[in-house]
Motif scaffolding. Sequence first.
Motif, short mmCIF file in Angstrom:
data_model
loop_
_atom_site.label_atom_id
_atom_site.label_comp_id
_atom_site.label_asym_id
_atom_site.label_seq_id
_atom_site.Cartn_x
_atom_site.Cartn_y
_atom_site.Cartn_z
N LYS A 1 0.59 14.58 -3.68
CA LYS A 1 -0.47 15.28 -2.94
C LYS A 1 0.00 16.70 -2.64
CE LYS A 1 -3.03 11.49 -2.22
NZ LYS A 1 -2.18 10.36 -2.38
N ASP B 1 4.20 12.60 -2.51
CA ASP B 1 3.42 11.49 -3.08
C ASP B 1 2.33 11.99 -4.03
OD1 ASP B 1 4.91 9.72 -1.48
OD2 ASP B 1 3.48 9.91 0.18
N ASP C 1 -6.20 5.18 3.35
CA ASP C 1 -6.03 3.82 3.85
C ASP C 1 -4.79 3.69 4.74
OD1 ASP C 1 -8.36 2.81 2.69
OD2 ASP C 1 -7.34 2.36 0.80
N ASP D 1 -2.33 9.05 2.47
CA ASP D 1 -3.43 8.30 1.88
C ASP D 1 -4.42 7.93 2.98
OD1 ASP D 1 -4.35 6.50 -0.54
OD2 ASP D 1 -4.35 5.18 1.22
N LEU E 1 0.83 -1.20 0.00
CA LEU E 1 0.00 0.00 0.00
C LEU E 1 0.87 1.25 0.00
CD1 LEU E 1 -2.74 1.52 0.35
CD2 LEU E 1 -2.46 1.18 2.82
N GLU F 1 2.55 1.68 -3.38
CA GLU F 1 1.61 2.04 -4.44
C GLU F 1 1.08 3.47 -4.30
OE1 GLU F 1 -2.95 0.93 -5.66
OE2 GLU F 1 -1.67 -0.70 -4.95
N ARG F 2 0.70 3.87 -3.09
CA ARG F 2 0.02 5.15 -2.90
C ARG F 2 0.84 6.19 -2.14
NH1 ARG F 2 -5.86 3.29 -0.86
NH2 ARG F 2 -6.11 1.51 -2.25
#
Length: 172
Positions: free
Chosen positions: A106, A104, A73, A71, A63, A66-67
């Motif tokens: 963001k 990331d 999650d 995030d 996770l 990937e993100r």
Amino acid sequence: MAAHVLELLVERGETVAVAESLTGGMVAAEITAAPGSSRAFRGSVTAYATDLKRDLLGVDGALLAERGAVDEDVARAMAEGVRAALGASWGLSTTGVAGPDQQDGKPVGTVFTAVVGPHGGTTCRALSFDGDRAEIRRRSVTGALGLLRDELAGNARRKDKEHDGGNGCLQP
């Protein structure tokens, strides 16, 4: 607000643990500044580095790869991880971008805070703040404590079932 949160926890005979990233221990400091905090505050983990989120809080490495760390999650997993690791009734987390640069993918001011309670079901809130680094971090503390207060009071905003422990994140 921290004193009110502690009062609610003590009334219920419950405790809280905090996992922090962008706030760097500020949530824990706010809670422990309130008199009597030892009656309900178990402790905190400041997992600023991504590998610590994985290794100390049990956030899934795939996770994170990937993100990234910013995030919903990840916030959820951090709250669940700190609750389990520190043996608390409630887990509370913060992750986000305080600046000066995006992370990331963001933008600065993107924040996710999550809380998980004694009966499971994790609630996440996505926040977006303007301001400098100090302002974003300060407002993130208030946002996290507000989410916990709302969950303890039993009146957190829920738009649908997905927000009650599902995969969604409440939007302000």
